[in-house]
Structure formats: structure tokens, C-alpha cells
Design a protein around this motif. Sequence first.
Motif, PDB file in Angstrom:
ATOM      1  N   PHE A  27       0.811  -1.282  -0.108  1.00 37.03           N
ATOM      2  CA  PHE A  27       0.030   0.139   0.173  1.00 37.03           C
ATOM      3  C   PHE A  27       0.824   1.237  -0.090  1.00 37.03           C
ATOM      4  CE2 PHE A  27      -2.880  -3.517   1.731  1.00 37.03           C
ATOM      5  CZ  PHE A  27      -3.642  -3.092   1.207  1.00 37.03           C
ATOM      6  N   VAL A  28       0.771   1.896  -0.998  1.00 39.62           N
ATOM      7  CA  VAL A  28       1.653   3.244  -1.100  1.00 39.62           C
ATOM      8  C   VAL A  28       1.110   4.434  -1.087  1.00 39.62           C
ATOM      9  CG1 VAL A  28       3.438   4.182  -2.865  1.00 39.62           C
ATOM     10  CG2 VAL A  28       3.603   1.660  -2.410  1.00 39.62           C
ATOM     11  N   GLY A  29       1.340   5.583  -0.617  1.00 44.54           N
ATOM     12  CA  GLY A  29       1.031   6.830  -0.709  1.00 44.54           C
ATOM     13  C   GLY A  29       1.555   7.375  -1.923  1.00 44.54           C
ATOM     14  N   ALA A  30       0.499   7.938  -2.658  1.00 40.62           N
ATOM     15  CA  ALA A  30       1.233   8.574  -3.907  1.00 40.62           C
ATOM     16  C   ALA A  30       1.585   9.955  -3.573  1.00 40.62           C
ATOM     17  CB  ALA A  30       0.217   8.677  -5.073  1.00 40.62           C
ATOM     18  N   GLY A  31       1.177  10.714  -2.350  1.00 39.89           N
ATOM     19  CA  GLY A  31       1.319  11.861  -2.296  1.00 39.89           C
ATOM     20  C   GLY A  31       0.131  12.615  -2.731  1.00 39.89           C
ATOM     21  N   THR A  72       7.354   9.099  -1.978  1.00 40.58           N
ATOM     22  CA  THR A  72       8.712   8.563  -1.502  1.00 40.58           C
ATOM     23  C   THR A  72       9.895   7.889  -2.477  1.00 40.58           C
ATOM     24  OG1 THR A  72       7.785   6.476  -0.773  1.00 40.58           O
ATOM     25  CG2 THR A  72       7.836   8.696   0.738  1.00 40.58           C
ATOM     26  N   LEU A  73      11.013   7.962  -1.963  1.00 37.11           N
ATOM     27  CA  LEU A  73      11.779   7.237  -2.997  1.00 37.11           C
ATOM     28  C   LEU A  73      11.568   5.575  -3.135  1.00 37.11           C
ATOM     29  CD1 LEU A  73      15.281   8.803  -2.146  1.00 37.11           C
ATOM     30  CD2 LEU A  73      14.136   8.900  -4.219  1.00 37.11           C
ATOM     31  N   ARG A  90      10.215   3.398  -6.359  1.00 44.67           N
ATOM     32  CA  ARG A  90      10.666   2.146  -6.575  1.00 44.67           C
ATOM     33  C   ARG A  90       9.933   1.148  -6.812  1.00 44.67           C
ATOM     34  NH1 ARG A  90      12.170  -1.971  -3.752  1.00 44.67           N
ATOM     35  NH2 ARG A  90      12.234  -0.711  -1.670  1.00 44.67           N
ATOM     36  N   LEU A  91       8.803   1.141  -5.846  1.00 45.11           N
ATOM     37  CA  LEU A  91       8.084  -0.094  -5.951  1.00 45.11           C
ATOM     38  C   LEU A  91       6.911  -0.079  -7.140  1.00 45.11           C
ATOM     39  CD1 LEU A  91       6.964   0.028  -2.090  1.00 45.11           C
ATOM     40  CD2 LEU A  91       8.159  -2.036  -3.368  1.00 45.11           C
ATOM     41  N   LEU A  92       6.824   1.318  -7.644  1.00 48.08           N
ATOM     42  CA  LEU A  92       5.997   1.483  -8.838  1.00 48.08           C
ATOM     43  C   LEU A  92       6.692   0.920  -9.934  1.00 48.08           C
ATOM     44  CD1 LEU A  92       4.173   4.993  -8.771  1.00 48.08           C
ATOM     45  CD2 LEU A  92       3.003   2.582  -9.034  1.00 48.08           C
ATOM     46  N   GLU A  93       7.967   1.316  -9.973  1.00 50.62           N
ATOM     47  CA  GLU A  93       8.810   0.669 -11.157  1.00 50.62           C
ATOM     48  C   GLU A  93       8.801  -0.715 -11.210  1.00 50.62           C
ATOM     49  OE1 GLU A  93      11.602   4.769 -11.111  1.00 50.62           O
ATOM     50  OE2 GLU A  93      12.466   2.852 -10.149  1.00 50.62           O
ATOM     51  N   GLU A  94       9.022  -1.227 -10.196  1.00 48.08           N
ATOM     52  CA  GLU A  94       9.078  -2.910  -9.872  1.00 48.08           C
ATOM     53  C   GLU A  94       7.684  -3.623 -10.022  1.00 48.08           C
ATOM     54  OE1 GLU A  94      10.929  -3.376  -6.264  1.00 48.08           O
ATOM     55  OE2 GLU A  94      12.922  -2.562  -6.897  1.00 48.08           O
ATOM     56  N   ALA A  95       6.755  -2.843 -10.017  1.00 44.74           N
ATOM     57  CA  ALA A  95       5.398  -3.519  -9.875  1.00 44.74           C
ATOM     58  C   ALA A  95       4.822  -4.486 -11.139  1.00 44.74           C
ATOM     59  CB  ALA A  95       4.119  -2.633  -9.504  1.00 44.74           C
ATOM     60  N   ASP A  96       4.369  -5.216 -10.756  1.00 50.50           N
ATOM     61  CA  ASP A  96       3.545  -6.191 -12.011  1.00 50.50           C
ATOM     62  C   ASP A  96       2.166  -5.695 -11.935  1.00 50.50           C
ATOM     63  OD1 ASP A  96       5.888  -8.047 -12.441  1.00 50.50           O
ATOM     64  OD2 ASP A  96       5.420  -8.777 -10.696  1.00 50.50           O
ATOM     65  N   ILE A  97       1.542  -5.532 -11.036  1.00 55.20           N
ATOM     66  CA  ILE A  97       0.074  -4.997 -10.947  1.00 55.20           C
ATOM     67  C   ILE A  97       0.061  -3.472 -10.134  1.00 55.20           C
ATOM     68  CG2 ILE A  97      -2.109  -5.637  -9.976  1.00 55.20           C
ATOM     69  CD1 ILE A  97      -1.397  -8.580 -10.461  1.00 55.20           C
ATOM     70  N   VAL A  98      -0.872  -2.927 -10.754  1.00 55.36           N
ATOM     71  CA  VAL A  98      -0.812  -1.600  -9.913  1.00 55.36           C
ATOM     72  C   VAL A  98      -2.342  -1.345  -9.845  1.00 55.36           C
ATOM     73  CG1 VAL A  98      -0.410   0.966  -9.696  1.00 55.36           C
ATOM     74  CG2 VAL A  98       1.383  -0.280 -10.463  1.00 55.36           C
ATOM     75  N   ILE A  99      -2.754  -1.117  -8.639  1.00 53.88           N
ATOM     76  CA  ILE A  99      -4.201  -0.789  -8.541  1.00 53.88           C
ATOM     77  C   ILE A  99      -4.530   0.617  -7.775  1.00 53.88           C
ATOM     78  CG2 ILE A  99      -6.469  -1.518  -7.628  1.00 53.88           C
ATOM     79  CD1 ILE A  99      -5.190  -4.025  -6.864  1.00 53.88           C
ATOM     80  N   TYR A 100      -4.786   1.686  -8.740  1.00 51.24           N
ATOM     81  CA  TYR A 100      -4.753   3.089  -8.218  1.00 51.24           C
ATOM     82  C   TYR A 100      -6.149   3.846  -8.223  1.00 51.24           C
ATOM     83  CZ  TYR A 100      -5.373   3.777 -13.352  1.00 51.24           C
ATOM     84  OH  TYR A 100      -5.922   3.615 -14.716  1.00 51.24           O
ATOM     85  N   ALA A 101      -6.035   4.581  -7.313  1.00 48.91           N
ATOM     86  CA  ALA A 101      -7.128   5.293  -7.182  1.00 48.91           C
ATOM     87  C   ALA A 101      -7.333   6.458  -8.317  1.00 48.91           C
ATOM     88  CB  ALA A 101      -7.144   6.163  -5.624  1.00 48.91           C
ATOM     89  N   GLY A 102      -8.014   6.171  -9.173  1.00 45.23           N
ATOM     90  CA  GLY A 102      -7.891   6.883 -10.502  1.00 45.23           C
ATOM     91  C   GLY A 102      -8.549   8.286 -10.485  1.00 45.23           C
ATOM     92  N   PRO A 140       4.254   4.978   3.668  1.00 41.03           N
ATOM     93  CA  PRO A 140       3.656   6.373   4.041  1.00 41.03           C
ATOM     94  C   PRO A 140       3.954   7.305   2.676  1.00 41.03           C
ATOM     95  CG  PRO A 140       5.576   6.207   5.181  1.00 41.03           C
ATOM     96  CD  PRO A 140       5.537   4.832   4.701  1.00 41.03           C
ATOM     97  N   GLY A 141       3.060   8.463   2.774  1.00 39.37           N
ATOM     98  CA  GLY A 141       3.082   9.538   1.804  1.00 39.37           C
ATOM     99  C   GLY A 141       2.786  10.722   2.465  1.00 39.37           C
ATOM    100  N   VAL A 142       3.150  11.528   1.573  1.00 36.57           N
ATOM    101  CA  VAL A 142       2.870  13.154   2.028  1.00 36.57           C
ATOM    102  C   VAL A 142       1.316  13.461   1.895  1.00 36.57           C
ATOM    103  CG1 VAL A 142       3.054  15.670   1.169  1.00 36.57           C
ATOM    104  CG2 VAL A 142       4.983  13.975   0.996  1.00 36.57           C
ATOM    105  N   SER A 143       0.834  14.016   2.947  1.00 35.70           N
ATOM    106  CA  SER A 143      -0.787  14.067   3.020  1.00 35.70           C
ATOM    107  C   SER A 143      -1.000  15.324   2.540  1.00 35.70           C
ATOM    108  CB  SER A 143      -1.038  14.041   4.474  1.00 35.70           C
ATOM    109  OG  SER A 143      -2.595  14.531   4.816  1.00 35.70           O
TER     110      SER A 143
END
Length: 251
Positions: free
Chosen positions: A4-8, A16-17, A21-33, A107-110
Motif C-alpha cells: 500500500f503506497v501513498g502517492a502524495g 517517497t523514493l 521504486r515499488l511502482l517501477e518494479e510492480a507487475d500490478i498497480v491498483i490505483y485510485a484513478g 507512507p506518503g505526503v498528506s
Amino acid sequence: MISFVGAGPGDVELITLKGRRLLEEADIVIYAGSLVSKEHLDFCKEDVEGYNSAGMTLEEVIEVMEEGYAQDKKIVRLHTGDPTIYGAIREQMDILEEKEIDFEVVPGVSSFTAAGAAIKREFTLPDVTQTIILTRIKGRTPVPEKENLVKLAKHKASMAIFLSVQDIDTVVEELIEGYGSEDTPVAVVYKASWEDEKIIIGTLKDIAERVKSEGINKTAQILVGNFIQGAYERSKLYDPTFTHEYRDGIK
């Protein structure tokens, strides 16, 4: 692993870095579009499987996670801001724990800190307030009565009000009753850190009309308190007469 990643709050550089990195490595991304900047997906692999959760149910999200996890794929669940604040992640994590599926939270920037940065203010000031209240007014999602806006405002702490600008008249009415003054400073920050960010600064007396005149009815932070305008004492930390672990004060 599921992350679970905070996109900011919006600006794609405010992730965050580790999150990038996790986005770059991901095979699947479920995002709040509906909330996450689509530019984040530009950093993913070409063959990444992308799912916009705006039109999905909790059960459908879990199904994608479970199937991907069974295939040993790297999965990112990309939430706006920081996922632990109004992120609706607990219900997802509880199911994953029941299914004994490993996950982590990054965590991410709120948006509330991005809004504070946008107006170039500090929420905590000596002799003004050392407390920040994060809240929202009730809508389709209820708020416990003990946390209604009037009661919280009576603390006269700095406040960041999420998910409420669509009911700005109600917000103002309750804040005036709580703070006890319509001269209390207010800032409304629309889409903090996005390219189309807007900042409106006023008081409880005039902020509702100014917000409505700008046509702002969603995706905005309402910041309230005397940290926005007014006098304050300088901090002890850098006071030349103050002694602490790293420096002797001047007598």
C-alpha cells in the motif's frame, strides 16, 4: 508482496523514493484513478497490469490482489496522499490478514501538509498552538457525535478539514460557533501541489462566498486557526539564551 503506497497529494515528485521504486518494479498497480495523478503510471513497466479502483468494489480489489499474489507478482495499491488518512485501507488489510497474504504500508505526503506548504505556514507555533486536528464533517460517511466540528473547534487548535468543502456554509457555521469568532483566519487550498492549485485566504466571515465564487466544491483542504495570521513567539530551539543538549545559551 502487496504494498500500500501513498502517492502524495498530486505532484508526482511528492512520492517517497521507496514508493517510486515499488511502482517501477510492480507487475500490478491498483490505483485510485479519481484522485491519483495518472503521471505516476509513467514510471511503471510497459507490461504492468493497471486497475483503476474508482469503479471497483472492495471484493474486486481483493480478488485482483489475491490472484496476483498467488502468481508471486509484485503488487502496488496506490492511494492518494498518505494511505493511513481517509485511505479506506483497514478493510483491505483485515481481509489480507485473514487470507494470510503479506503486505506492507508505505507512507506518503498528506494533502494537509501539502496545503500547509502551499500557504507557507507552520501548523504548530509557540504560544499559539501545539496541536493539529485532522477531521471532516459528516456526509454520506457519518462522524461520531463526540467529534463534531463545533466541539473540536472549541480547542482553538490548528485544524485541517478534509472532504468538506462541498458543504462550506455548514463548515463555517460550525467553526464560528466553536472558535467563537468570525474573524478566525481560514485558508482553502484546492488541489494542493497540482498544476491547477488555487489558494484562497480569508476569515470565517468571508471564506464561504469566496470559495463559491471560485467554483470550488471538491478536492480542497480547509485550514483553520491563528497559525495562518497573527503574532507568535519565536521558538526556544534557536533562541541564543536557551541551553539544550547541543548548545549552551548565552547568559
